[in-house]
Design a protein around this motif. Structure first.
Motif, short mmCIF file in Angstrom:
data_model
loop_
_atom_site.label_atom_id
_atom_site.label_comp_id
_atom_site.label_asym_id
_atom_site.label_seq_id
_atom_site.Cartn_x
_atom_site.Cartn_y
_atom_site.Cartn_z
N UNK A 43 96.85 47.87 -10.46
CA UNK A 43 97.13 48.92 -11.44
C UNK A 43 98.60 48.91 -11.86
N UNK A 44 98.86 49.40 -13.07
CA UNK A 44 100.20 49.33 -13.64
C UNK A 44 101.26 49.99 -12.80
N UNK A 45 100.95 51.13 -12.18
CA UNK A 45 101.98 51.80 -11.38
C UNK A 45 102.32 51.00 -10.13
N UNK A 46 101.34 50.28 -9.56
CA UNK A 46 101.62 49.41 -8.42
C UNK A 46 102.53 48.27 -8.86
N UNK A 47 102.20 47.65 -9.99
CA UNK A 47 103.01 46.53 -10.47
C UNK A 47 104.43 46.98 -10.78
N UNK A 48 104.56 48.18 -11.33
CA UNK A 48 105.88 48.70 -11.67
C UNK A 48 106.72 48.93 -10.42
N UNK A 49 106.10 49.51 -9.39
CA UNK A 49 106.82 49.75 -8.14
C UNK A 49 107.24 48.44 -7.49
N UNK B 106 107.53 53.57 -2.91
CA UNK B 106 107.14 52.98 -1.63
C UNK B 106 105.75 53.50 -1.20
N UNK B 107 105.65 54.80 -1.05
CA UNK B 107 104.47 55.40 -0.43
C UNK B 107 103.20 55.15 -1.22
N UNK B 108 103.27 55.19 -2.55
CA UNK B 108 102.05 55.03 -3.35
C UNK B 108 101.49 53.62 -3.29
N UNK B 109 102.31 52.65 -2.90
CA UNK B 109 101.79 51.29 -2.73
C UNK B 109 100.76 51.22 -1.61
N UNK B 110 100.81 52.19 -0.70
CA UNK B 110 99.85 52.19 0.40
C UNK B 110 98.53 52.86 0.07
N UNK B 111 98.40 53.39 -1.13
CA UNK B 111 97.14 54.03 -1.52
C UNK B 111 96.07 52.97 -1.81
N UNK B 112 94.80 53.25 -1.49
CA UNK B 112 93.74 52.26 -1.72
C UNK B 112 93.61 51.88 -3.19
N UNK B 113 93.26 50.62 -3.42
CA UNK B 113 92.96 50.14 -4.76
C UNK B 113 91.45 49.87 -4.82
#
Length: 479
Positions: A306-312, A434-441
């Protein structure tokens, strides 16, 4: 020896985070107190482990990466009955936790200290479980030298440290969390003369750049010092840091030298992982590769993350710390002194040295290059690195510096399977990067590793906790 089930309660990560939030609300600069004991996690863990030993009997999981995050996740899932396969690109386990004994004393290729080794620290608990031996590294047992190799007197050291701490306090008191200034800019705005003071710049390099893995030019002023820590003076594990991984690896199906090139989670159920040695399929995937590998797009995802993961991933900092161990026939330094700080130019160039003689019989000096200079040092050959470092030592000990009889060096930013040492917050970053990268995809792909937890980024215990978090997501999903 303690039972390893002591360290794997199903709700461990959630309980740790809840206590962490409470601690920060009290005083975010204080060390966390009694994280695991306060939550009751230790007392409950062994009972939970036995009860759920076969709860995931029909579940398969691929873990990408055999560092402490991946091994922690794999061990916990296997304990709950899942079929787990670990795919590791390197020819050894451990990732950025690896001990080399070739010099007769432990050279920690990656993580070198247990930071905050209280009974609450998960890494310390794992180390205690294998009866690890420790030595406290005493920051007060240090001597500091100026650019010309002359020792700073006590008043000058106090002036330098007070200036360094003053900047940190000023930022804490006045900066909002969303301020986009770098630490360098914050120093310039507060006391511009500090930027021309070699001693003060040494402190920001040797203390802050080393701690965070990034240069002051690239560190977020409000966020670099906002993370959490466990209590206690840092220790080195004289019995070898990577020993803590042995119980985690026991019984696991670990496939070494398997380079993952793609992770396909496009199907309605399950994942398909392609390596240079074949394809593997499972119900879930936990990807624990370093942030540098993600930044370099070494692994393709289908569909794209997802875009927010790629941005982080793009925005977070990922730096290096270069280590150089030099073994000598005889010591030319004071063997009672543990640390030597040497003011150098450029900033970050072999400016901090640890003497092994304070905890072993080996005549070893461990030199560190940090900040942007670490990236330059990583590009050097070992021979070039040695000459560069010896030139720094000669500014202090002159002709007493002899030729080393053995050398070990790291090159983390040029290692194709890491591409750096550990993550740090850059200007404009948020804790959630950092933290949101650990959320399930898509409920079947999970990212884990030290870059997915802001409060403990850059630490073994942080990486380990994220592995447990990812495993817990799967356990909850299947429960």
């Amino acid at each position: 020896m303690l039972a390893l089930s002591t360290f794997y309660p199903d709700n461990l990560y959630k309980q740790i985070c809840e206590v962490t939030v409470l601690s920060r609300n009290i005083n975010r600069r204080q060390f966390i107190k009694s994280v695991l004991l306060t939550s009751g996690a230790v007392a409950l863990a062994s009972k939970v482990g036995v009860k759920n030993a076969h709860a995931l009997g029909n579940v398969s999981v691929i873990v990408v990466g055999a560092g402490i995050a991946g091994l922690g996740a794999a061990h916990m899932l296997r304990k709950h009955g899942a079929k787990v396969t670990v795919l590791e690109a390197k020819d050894h386990t451990g990732g950025r936790l690896l001990t080399d004994w070739s010099m007769g004393a432990p050279f920690e290729v990656g993580a070198g200290w247990i930071h905050g080794p209280s009974s609450d620290n998960p890494s310390k608990q794992l180390a205690d479980a294998v009866n690890a031996q420790y030595v406290v590294t005493d920051d007060e047992n240090a001597v500091y030298f100026d650019l010309d190799g002359y020792e700073y007197d006590d008043d000058e050291v106090e002036r330098i440290v007070d200036a360094w701490e003053g900047v940190l306090d000023h930022i804490d008191r006045t900066y909002e969390v969303n301020d986009h200034r770098s630490l360098l800019q914050a120093i310039k705005d507060y006391r511009p003369a500090y930027l021309e003071d070699p001693g003060i710049m040494w402190a920001f390099s040797a203390f802050t750049e080393f701690s965070k893995g990034g240069s002051i030019e690239k560190l977020s002023a409000p966020l670099f010092n906002w993370d959490e820590a466990f209590d206690g003076a840092d220790v080195v594990v004289t019995s070898g840091y990577d020993e803590i991984l042995k119980p985690l690896k026991e019984g696991l199906d670990i496939k070494l030298s398997h380079v993952v090139t793609s992770i396909d989670y496009s199907a309605d159920e399950g994942v398909s992982i392609t390596t240079d040695q074949g394809t593997f399929e499972a119900d879930y995937c936990i990807c624990t590769v370093p942030l540098g590998v993600l930044k370099a797009n070494k692994i393709s995802f289908e569909p794209e993350l997802p875009g927010d993961y790629r941005q982080s991933i793009e925005n977070l900092g990922f730096g290096s710390v270069t280590k150089l161990a030099l073994k000598f026939e005889e010591p030319f330094w004071d063997i009672e002194t543990q640390y030597f700080g040497i003011t150098t130019e450029p900033k970050g160039r072999w400016n901090y040295w640890l003497s092994y003689r304070t905890f072993s019989d080996e005549n070893i000096l461990l030199g560190l290059s940090v900040g942007d200079y670490a990236l330059k040092a990583d590009q050097m050959s070992d021979a070039e690195m040695v000459e560069d470092a010896l030139a720094v030592l000669r500014t202090v000990w002159e002709d007493d510096v002899t030729k080393p009889i053995d050398v070990l060096a790291t090159h983390w930013s040029t290692d194709p399977y890491t591409l750096g040492a550990y993550s740090f917050p850059r200007p404009g970053n948020r804790k959630s990067d950092f933290d949101d990268l650990g959320e399930p995809v898509a409920d079947r792909l999970f990212l884990a590793g030290e870059h997915t937890i802001f409060d403990y980024a850059g630490t073994t215990h942080g990486a380990y906790m994220t592995g447990l978090r990812a495993a817990e997501y799967i356990i909850d999903e299947e429960g």
